[in-house]
Design an enzyme around this catalytic site. Sequence first.
Site, PDB file in Angstrom:
ATOM      1  N   ASN A   1       0.841  -1.315  -0.017  1.00 46.93           N
ATOM      2  CA  ASN A   1       0.006  -0.010  -0.120  1.00 46.93           C
ATOM      3  C   ASN A   1       0.836   1.246  -0.130  1.00 46.93           C
ATOM      4  OD1 ASN A   1      -2.170  -1.872   0.178  1.00 46.93           O
ATOM      5  ND2 ASN A   1      -2.495  -1.481   2.132  1.00 46.93           N
TER       6      ASN A   1
ATOM      7  N   ASN B   1      -0.096  -1.413  -6.912  1.00 42.80           N
ATOM      8  CA  ASN B   1      -0.335  -2.554  -5.698  1.00 42.80           C
ATOM      9  C   ASN B   1      -1.916  -2.423  -5.520  1.00 42.80           C
ATOM     10  OD1 ASN B   1       0.293  -4.162  -3.394  1.00 42.80           O
ATOM     11  ND2 ASN B   1      -0.586  -2.649  -2.408  1.00 42.80           N
ATOM     12  N   GLU B   2      -2.455  -3.710  -5.395  1.00 41.03           N
ATOM     13  CA  GLU B   2      -3.812  -3.924  -5.299  1.00 41.03           C
ATOM     14  C   GLU B   2      -4.740  -2.681  -5.334  1.00 41.03           C
ATOM     15  OE1 GLU B   2      -3.801  -5.015  -0.797  1.00 41.03           O
ATOM     16  OE2 GLU B   2      -3.138  -6.847  -0.996  1.00 41.03           O
TER      17      GLU B   2
ATOM     18  N   GLU C   1       2.047 -11.620  -2.239  1.00 43.36           N
ATOM     19  CA  GLU C   1       1.728 -11.564  -0.960  1.00 43.36           C
ATOM     20  C   GLU C   1       0.938 -12.639  -0.348  1.00 43.36           C
ATOM     21  OE1 GLU C   1       0.213  -7.715   0.526  1.00 43.36           O
ATOM     22  OE2 GLU C   1       1.199  -6.296  -1.039  1.00 43.36           O
TER      23      GLU C   1
HETATM   24  O1  AHR Z   1       1.687  -6.591   3.326  1.00 42.31           O
HETATM   25  C1  AHR Z   1       0.666  -5.853   4.252  1.00 42.31           C
HETATM   26  C2  AHR Z   1      -0.052  -5.066   3.330  1.00 42.31           C
HETATM   27  O2  AHR Z   1      -1.249  -6.097   2.900  1.00 42.31           O
HETATM   28  C3  AHR Z   1       0.357  -4.560   1.819  1.00 42.31           C
HETATM   29  O3  AHR Z   1       0.924  -3.408   2.087  1.00 42.31           O
HETATM   30  C4  AHR Z   1      -0.948  -4.299   1.033  1.00 42.31           C
HETATM   31  O4  AHR Z   1      -0.426  -4.849  -0.355  1.00 42.31           O
HETATM   32  C5  AHR Z   1      -1.561  -5.601   1.790  1.00 42.31           C
HETATM   33  O5  AHR Z   1      -3.088  -5.279   1.891  1.00 42.31           O
END
Ligand code: AHR
Length: 501
Positions: free
Chosen positions: A71, A171-172, A291
């Site tokens: 994040n 990311n996400e 992840e």
């Molecule tokens: O790994 C912790 C968090 O989890 C990361 O920042 C994010 O990509 C996910 O939600």
Amino acid sequence: KFARLTLDPDFQISRIDKRVYGSFVEHLGRAVYGGVYQPGHGSADEEGFRRDVLDLVRELQVPIVRYPGGNFVSNFYWEDSVGPVSERPRRLELAWRSTETNEVGVNEFARWAKKAGTELMMAVNLGTRGIDAACGLLEYCNHPSGTKYSDLRIAHGVKEPHNIKTWCLGNEMDGPWQVGHKTAREYGRLADETAKALRQIDPTVELVVCGSSNTGMATYPQWEATVLEEAYNSVDYISLHTYYGNRLNDTANFLAYSDDMDHFIRTVISTCDFVKAKKRGKKDIMLSFDEWNVWFHSDAADSDTMGNRPWSVAPHLLEDQYNFEDALLVGLMLITLIKHSDRVRMACLAQLVNVIAPIMTEEDGPAWRQTIYYPYLHASKYGRGVALNTALRSSRHDTREFTDVTDVEAAAVWNDEAEELTVFAVNRDLEDSITLETDLRGFAGYELTEHIVLEHGDFKAVNSAAAETVAPHTVTDRDELDGGLLKSRLAPASWNVIRLK
Ligand code: AHR
């Protein structure tokens, strides 16, 4: 209850890409500051990196580390993280409501990676920024010289380009929590255009487009389909993320979550192949499970810290203390990744140090190994080579949320160069030992060299700086090899690494 495997050098899933044993360091909590970097600590080297942490990372043989988020990356201004440290600005870090000092940035982390013997997987900010910033960062990192950003890198004392091969396109981006969250169509278009521009700068890069943040997202799996409809031809991988927790305090059910991970992988493969057919695509999109882990222990403490005490530097965040059952699930998740190594080419245990991590540090004391360190170590060390199709058959059970859960889960890896064979097996029956029968007639002449076990009478047992309560040991009385049939006793609720040569 029973479990049977048949191993043969001809029954191959795939040669495993070593990057499947990757990890992740985000500018979050004490991962960087107080984790990999702590000038003034007794073990710090001349650049401020903790040697005790480096030793453990090297012991894990981590092949690739994703950086700088997570994040965090969606509000990352890479230019602030390079150049003279005294001139770098402090910034509000929006994802984790902390203050980022920028003391460690792209060049420092690349130096740390070199010391750790690992490669970098770099992420670009597609939240608050876009194509321009992504191109600037790639030029800064990979272009040799003679242009604005490559010469800036040289002016910063880094003559040779970092030559970072793997790049994540944001990311996400499906998550409403993400700064700069987008719809699938918006993100797919941006990812496609960013990918094309990045390839103009360096055609050798490998690009990862964001898939869903987890299977619970309302947009899953349509997100994957829409994003790939836009970006299929310009990317190489799609990301998967998942975290599990024993929120129901039901161990048997918790240990079945790797079946959910398996289903997630299968669904994303199907979605990639559906879009391939639709677009008359030539290549396959590979999976980057960048992840994965257990994450839930620290939830309440983290909401309190971020909600009530924001903007501190390197706060204690996501410091899950892992117990024995967490290590079993991490082992099961590693088995799942190995079984899918034909499509899952990269994966990152999230994360590496202090933040949902196998390695923890004491501010004035040593670095130490959490319970989950061990299955990760074993898989990274002994899981290199060819993943074999084990033809596993096992008795099964049902749990609160899952049906037909195998009592024993297993994967086998043949290191053909070293002529070593390793079986990773978890007995997820909580009461009974189960004999694993492995037909090894295809591996004539191989003998048992070691049977390592992680087991403990208390599912909630944890490690600490003071005591490694949960640690593996080698057993010598649980295996019998006769006429090409290996019988191994797997203790109830245990992680087993059975090695042959
Ligand atoms: O790994 C912790 C968090 O989890 C990361 O920042 C994010 O990509 C996910 O939600």
